[in-house]
Structure formats: structure tokens, C-alpha cells
Design a protein around this motif. Structure first.
Motif, short mmCIF file in Angstrom:
data_model
loop_
_atom_site.label_atom_id
_atom_site.label_comp_id
_atom_site.label_asym_id
_atom_site.label_seq_id
_atom_site.Cartn_x
_atom_site.Cartn_y
_atom_site.Cartn_z
N UNK A 18 -9.52 7.02 -45.41
CA UNK A 18 -9.56 5.71 -46.06
C UNK A 18 -10.01 4.59 -45.14
N UNK A 19 -9.92 4.82 -43.84
CA UNK A 19 -10.41 3.86 -42.84
C UNK A 19 -10.57 4.60 -41.52
N UNK A 20 -10.90 3.91 -40.45
CA UNK A 20 -11.16 4.57 -39.17
C UNK A 20 -9.96 5.31 -38.61
N UNK A 21 -8.76 4.91 -39.02
CA UNK A 21 -7.54 5.45 -38.40
C UNK A 21 -6.64 6.26 -39.32
N UNK A 22 -7.00 6.37 -40.61
CA UNK A 22 -6.06 7.01 -41.54
C UNK A 22 -6.74 7.95 -42.53
N UNK A 23 -6.09 9.09 -42.70
CA UNK A 23 -6.45 10.08 -43.72
C UNK A 23 -5.24 10.19 -44.62
N UNK A 24 -5.46 10.33 -45.92
CA UNK A 24 -4.33 10.38 -46.85
C UNK A 24 -4.46 11.58 -47.78
N UNK A 25 -3.31 12.13 -48.14
CA UNK A 25 -3.27 13.16 -49.18
C UNK A 25 -3.47 12.44 -50.51
N UNK A 26 -4.44 12.88 -51.26
CA UNK A 26 -4.74 12.21 -52.54
C UNK A 26 -3.55 12.20 -53.48
N UNK A 27 -2.70 13.21 -53.37
CA UNK A 27 -1.52 13.28 -54.24
C UNK A 27 -0.51 12.17 -53.94
N UNK A 28 -0.62 11.53 -52.79
CA UNK A 28 0.33 10.46 -52.45
C UNK A 28 -0.18 9.07 -52.83
N UNK A 29 -1.33 9.00 -53.49
CA UNK A 29 -1.85 7.71 -53.93
C UNK A 29 -1.22 7.34 -55.26
N UNK A 30 -0.59 6.18 -55.29
CA UNK A 30 0.05 5.69 -56.51
C UNK A 30 -0.92 4.78 -57.27
N UNK A 31 -1.51 3.81 -56.57
CA UNK A 31 -2.43 2.84 -57.14
C UNK A 31 -3.46 2.50 -56.08
N UNK A 32 -4.70 2.24 -56.51
CA UNK A 32 -5.66 1.74 -55.53
C UNK A 32 -6.60 0.75 -56.18
N UNK A 33 -7.09 -0.15 -55.33
CA UNK A 33 -8.08 -1.13 -55.75
C UNK A 33 -9.28 -0.96 -54.85
N UNK A 34 -10.20 -1.90 -54.86
CA UNK A 34 -11.39 -1.76 -54.03
C UNK A 34 -11.11 -1.93 -52.54
N UNK A 35 -9.95 -2.49 -52.18
CA UNK A 35 -9.69 -2.68 -50.76
C UNK A 35 -8.30 -2.25 -50.29
N UNK A 36 -7.47 -1.70 -51.17
CA UNK A 36 -6.11 -1.33 -50.78
C UNK A 36 -5.61 -0.15 -51.59
N UNK A 37 -4.83 0.69 -50.92
CA UNK A 37 -4.17 1.82 -51.58
C UNK A 37 -2.67 1.61 -51.46
N UNK A 38 -1.96 1.79 -52.55
CA UNK A 38 -0.51 1.80 -52.52
C UNK A 38 -0.11 3.26 -52.73
N UNK A 39 0.69 3.76 -51.81
CA UNK A 39 1.07 5.17 -51.84
C UNK A 39 2.44 5.37 -52.48
N UNK A 40 2.83 6.61 -52.59
CA UNK A 40 4.17 6.96 -53.06
C UNK A 40 5.12 7.13 -51.88
N UNK A 41 4.65 6.78 -50.68
CA UNK A 41 5.44 6.96 -49.45
C UNK A 41 6.32 5.73 -49.23
N UNK A 42 7.64 5.91 -49.28
CA UNK A 42 8.53 4.76 -49.10
C UNK A 42 8.55 4.27 -47.65
N UNK A 43 8.79 2.97 -47.48
CA UNK A 43 8.92 2.37 -46.15
C UNK A 43 10.38 1.98 -45.94
#
Length: 67
Positions: A18-43
Motif C-alpha cells: 500500500x506504500x513504500x513501508x507496508x504490505x497488508x493482507x487484503x482480508x484485513x481491509x475494512x474500508x478504503x478510499x483513494x488515499x487511506x485504508x482502515x483495517x480490521x486491526x485494533x489499536x
């Protein structure tokens, strides 16, 4: 190991960079827009992890989701 090699080892249908420093499992994507992904990973702040989409990766992510 660099990101390109790591990404080649992962199943393309399940992971995306998704950017120079991050790879994501597609199954953990909750919502995305043209510039941001919100995941199902709690903080620790009781929200969900947000990732910024790099300009170089926007088109490939949009293609993955048929947008």
C-alpha cells in the motif's frame, strides 16, 4: 529481504503493498478510499489501524477492488 521479494513470496490474491513501508493482507481491509485504508486491526486507542496509500500504489489497489 526487500519488500519486492517479500511480496513475490506472498500469494498475490491475498496481499498488496500500500506504500513504500507496508504490505497488508487484503482480508484485513475494512474500508478504503483513494488515499487511506482502515483495517480490521485494533489499536491500543480502541480504534482501527489506518494506513496511508502511496501514490505509486493507488492504481493497482483500485484494480484489485474493481474501482
Amino acid at each position: 529481504m526487500n519488500f519486492k521479494n517479500l511480496l513475490e513470496m506472498l500469494p498475490a490474491k491475498d496481499f498488496a503493498q500500500v506504500n513504500k513501508k507496508e504490505i497488508i493482507a487484503l482480508s484485513s481491509i475494512k474500508v478504503f478510499s483513494t488515499n487511506e485504508i482502515i483495517t480490521t486491526i485494533p489499536t491500543e486507542q480502541h480504534t482501527f489501524l489506518k494506513l496511508q496509500i502511496g501514490d505509486a500504489y493507488k492504481n493497482s489497489l483500485m484494480e484489485l477492488f474493481g474501482k
